[in-house]
Each structure stands twice: as structure tokens, then as C-alpha cells.
Design an enzyme around this catalytic site. Structure first.
Site, mmCIF file in Angstrom:
data_model
loop_
_atom_site.group_PDB
_atom_site.id
_atom_site.type_symbol
_atom_site.label_atom_id
_atom_site.label_comp_id
_atom_site.label_asym_id
_atom_site.label_seq_id
_atom_site.Cartn_x
_atom_site.Cartn_y
_atom_site.Cartn_z
ATOM 1 N N GLU A 128 0.865 -1.182 0.000
ATOM 2 C CA GLU A 128 0.000 0.000 0.000
ATOM 3 C C GLU A 128 0.907 1.239 0.000
ATOM 4 O O GLU A 128 1.249 1.778 1.031
ATOM 5 C CB GLU A 128 -0.947 0.013 1.198
ATOM 6 N N ALA A 139 -3.256 8.018 6.818
ATOM 7 C CA ALA A 139 -2.153 7.722 7.740
ATOM 8 C C ALA A 139 -0.901 7.264 6.989
ATOM 9 O O ALA A 139 -0.048 6.583 7.546
ATOM 10 C CB ALA A 139 -2.576 6.669 8.748
ATOM 11 N N ARG A 226 -20.966 16.692 -10.732
ATOM 12 C CA ARG A 226 -20.289 17.196 -11.937
ATOM 13 C C ARG A 226 -18.887 16.611 -12.101
ATOM 14 O O ARG A 226 -18.293 16.743 -13.181
ATOM 15 C CB ARG A 226 -20.228 18.724 -11.907
ATOM 16 N N ASP A 273 -8.390 -3.499 6.913
ATOM 17 C CA ASP A 273 -7.381 -2.439 7.080
ATOM 18 C C ASP A 273 -6.955 -2.376 8.551
ATOM 19 O O ASP A 273 -6.595 -1.322 9.067
ATOM 20 C CB ASP A 273 -7.935 -1.093 6.622
#
Length: 388
Positions: A128, A139, A226, A273
Site C-alpha cells: 500500500e 495515515a 459534476r 485495514d
């Protein structure tokens, strides 16, 4: 020699059956039958219970006071054994953004020892970072962020003994397209995370081969009517998987339901996680280089940003059913088969099917975990309060 599991309900590949008998032979699944086996066969009786595949956590940083970034095999094994109490039988130890030297050492440690852990099986490494952008850093330590490097990935894959299965990047970084194409060619799933990318940029990354959105809604540009952003891409693009953390802190249950309805529960991947405070009391911990306070069920760094979670995957399964946004069958799939598919490992874990390793969990009808079996052997039982 075969033995058999008897239970009321079995969550098999693509169907729910029971009551019946599931054959276990030489640590693997055999046939399922509603008929009692021959006289004298060994039968393990789980009457009144449900049998489901062992859960697969493809995004987890630590557990029981151990952190992947500690570069310590005993800690890695401690995570592996502890995860059996979470119903997890396969996982990807997950790194954090850090210096190249530290990442080299972490990756080498896991790549050297991953087959030696004694609990939940390590199916590869999830990197990651460090190829992220700052606005949605969470973090992750921004001082180590950089553009994607194919040369670095080559070094890391060699250090890992070719065990890297997933890497997350921000698709707006320079060189992302070439990096994605190279990684996918090496059979590494590319995930998108910690990014301010536009919908168009995320779409281009997916067209180049990226296939996973990391902890959807968190660490990414939000949905706007948008500019749909990364969150809109996670919900709308075809043939991708979207991770989600269902602890009630990271994502509101209604938002989780919207994602599941848009993405499909077959392409929604429940992850934890989880950081080192998982399975531990509230208090002060570390996530990589950051001090973390765990309080009221959430882990936060100074300033209040969420720092991973303390979620256990078995509780994510229970949560989404209790919230009324998934059936038990769907919840189990999102925590077993969907994560395995997202990293191309559905051929070896994540389901109960003949010839697969007999990794399974025993649940009661309230979805409480009663036992975890690894290769057909009971390794955790609630009444015995720990790993056997």
C-alpha cells in the site's frame, strides 16, 4: 482416511445446502452429500451450526500488538495465528508507505518466511504505497511519496520471492500508465488509492489494467454530480472490485449499501485495514511511524484522521447482515470469494469446493464465530478461547 462434517447449513460454491455431510480427505474438501456416510465413518457434529469458507483478508497491517512494518517474523507469525480467531484463513500482509530501505527489509522478511507461519496462510504481499498523492494521504507518510517506479517494483518482487500480489498507486502520478501495464503483466493486481484523481484519470487507469479500488470512499476524491471522482469510478466502472471497511466508522451503512448496489455484491470486497491494535484494549499504539489512539472503536492519528481500523473480518460479515444490507450468503461471499477473486487466487482459496484446502469456519445462526479449521484441523474454538 476421510472424515465428515455434519451441520445444518453449508455455504458451498454458488449455493447454500443442508443439512448434510461434507467430506474432508487429506486436508482437502471432498464431496458434499445430504446422505449419511457409511457406518463407522468419523463424523464431526456441528448440528445447529453453519459451515462457511475460511475468510480472506487482502488488506491488513497488523493484529494483537504486532505490525507488519516491525520487520519481525515472530510478529508476522503472531498476526497469522491471531487471525484464526477472526475466521481468517488466508491473508495478504500489507505494508505502509515508508523509506525504500525499510520497505526492502519488510518485503524481504515476508518473502523469506511467509511459508513458515503457523496460522492463517499468507497468500502474498500487498504494497500500500508509496506511489500516492498528498491530499488524501490518510495515515500514509507523505514525505516518502514518489512517482511509480518499475525498477523499484522489480527489486521488490525479487526480494519477495515473487510473492507480491497487489500494489496500490494514485493514478494521477507520472508514469502510472506504464507502471500499471508492467505490474499487471507480472500478475500483480493494481489497486487505486490515496488519490485526488478525476473520474477520467481513474477510468484511464482501469483501461490500463488497474482492477481494485482501495477502502472505497476513504482516501480518495469523493463523488460529486459534476465530477464523479475516484468514488464515482469505484461504483460505475465495469469489471473492477471495490474494497470497503464495514466497521461503522469508515463508511456509513447507507453508503456501504449504495456501493454494494452499484458495484454488485460479487465485486465488493470486505477488508479490515486492521492495524496492530486489533484484538487489543483501547489505548495508544503505532501505525508505521505514526502514534495512534484507539478509542470508542476507532483508531485515529493526531488531528483525528482514521488510521486503519481495529475491525475483525468476522465482525464485518456480521455487521452488514445486522445493518440489513446483505444476506448471510452475500456477506460471506464478500469476505471470502470476492477478495480471493480480486487478486486472482480464487483457484486456491475462498470457497468450499472439492480439491480445495479444507479451510473453513463454523458459525452459529447469529453469525458468531465458533471455530476455525485449517487444512481440516480445528485450530481455533470459541469455548477453548484460543489457538489449539
Amino acid at each position: 482416511m476421510s472424515k465428515y462434517i455434519f451441520a445444518d447449513t453449508f455455504f458451498l460454491e454458488g449455493e447454500v445446502e443442508g443439512p448434510g455431510f461434507l467430506e474432508l480427505k487429506d486436508g482437502k474438501f471432498g464431496d458434499f452429500s445430504k446422505n449419511r456416510p457409511e457406518v463407522g465413518a468419523e463424523i464431526i457434529d456441528y448440528a445447529g451450526h453453519w459451515i462457511a469458507p475460511g475468510l480472506v483478508d487482502t488488506h491488513i497491517h497488523g493484529f494483537r500488538n504486532y505490525d507488519i512494518m516491525d520487520i519481525d517474523f515472530e510478529g508476522l507469525n503472531g498476526i497469522s495465528e491471531g487471525l484464526l480467531s477472526c475466521g481468517v484463513t488466508s491473508f495478504l500482509p500489507t505494508t505502509l508507505t515508508s523509506s525504500t530501505e525499510i520497505l526492502n527489509n519488510v518485503i524481504k522478511m515476508i518473502g523469506t518466511h511467509y511459508t513458515q507461519v503457523r496460522g492463517a496462510k499468507i497468500k502474498g504481499i500487498f504494497l500500500e504505497g508509496p506511489f500516492f498523492t498528498e491530499k488524501h494521504r490518510g495515515a500514509q507518510n507523505a514525505k516518502y511519496f514518489s512517482d511509480p517506479s518499475i525498477e523499484l517494483l522489480k527489486v521488490w518482487q525479487k526480494l519477495s520471492n515473487d510473492s507480491i500480489k497487489k500494489i496500490a498507486i494514485a493514478p494521477e502520478r507520472n508514469g502510472a500508465a506504464e507502471f500499471i501495464e508492467y505490474a499487471v503483466g507480472e500478475k500483480i493486481a493494481v489497486a487505486l488509492a490515496h488519490s485526488e484523481a478525476t473520474y477520467k484519470k481513474a477510468k484511464q487507469a482501469v483501461e490500463n489494467g488497474a482492477s481494485i479500488f482501495v477502502h472505497t470512499f476513504n482516501g480518495m476524491s469523493p463523488l460529486h454530480h459534476r465530477e464523479p471522482g475516484m468514488a464515482g469510478a469505484a461504483m460505475n466502472l465495469k469489471d473492477v472490485f471495490a474494497e470497503i471497511i464495514c466497521d461503522g466508522h469508515h463508511v456509513h451503512p447507507a453508503a456501504a449499501n449504495i456501493l454494494m448496489n452499484a458495484r454488485g455484491r460479487d465485486q465488493t470486497v470486505m477488508v479490515t485495514d486492521c492495524m496492530m491494535a486489533g484484538g487489543m484494549p483501547e489505548g495508544n499504539y503505532q501505525l508505521g511511524e505514526f502514534p495512534v489512539e484507539v478509542k470508542a472503536g476507532a483508531a485515529r492519528i493526531e488531528g483525528g484522521s482514521l488510521a486503519g481500523s481495529i475491525l475483525q473480518l468476522k465482525d464485518a460479515v456480521k455487521n452488514v447482515v445486522d445493518w440489513g444490507i446483505a444476506t448471510p450468503e452475500e456477506a460471506i461471499y464478500m469476505a471470502s470469494m470476492a477478495p480471493a477473486k480480486s487478486i486472482g487466487l480464487d483457484g486456491e482459496c475462498g470457497k468450499i469446493a472439492e480439491g480445495y484446502a479444507a479451510d473453513f469456519i463454523v458459525l452459529n445462526p447469529d453469525l458468531d464465530l465458533i471455530a476455525t479449521h485449517l487444512n481440516g484441523v480445528c485450530r481455533y474454538h470459541l469455548r477453548k478461547e484460543g489457538v489449539q
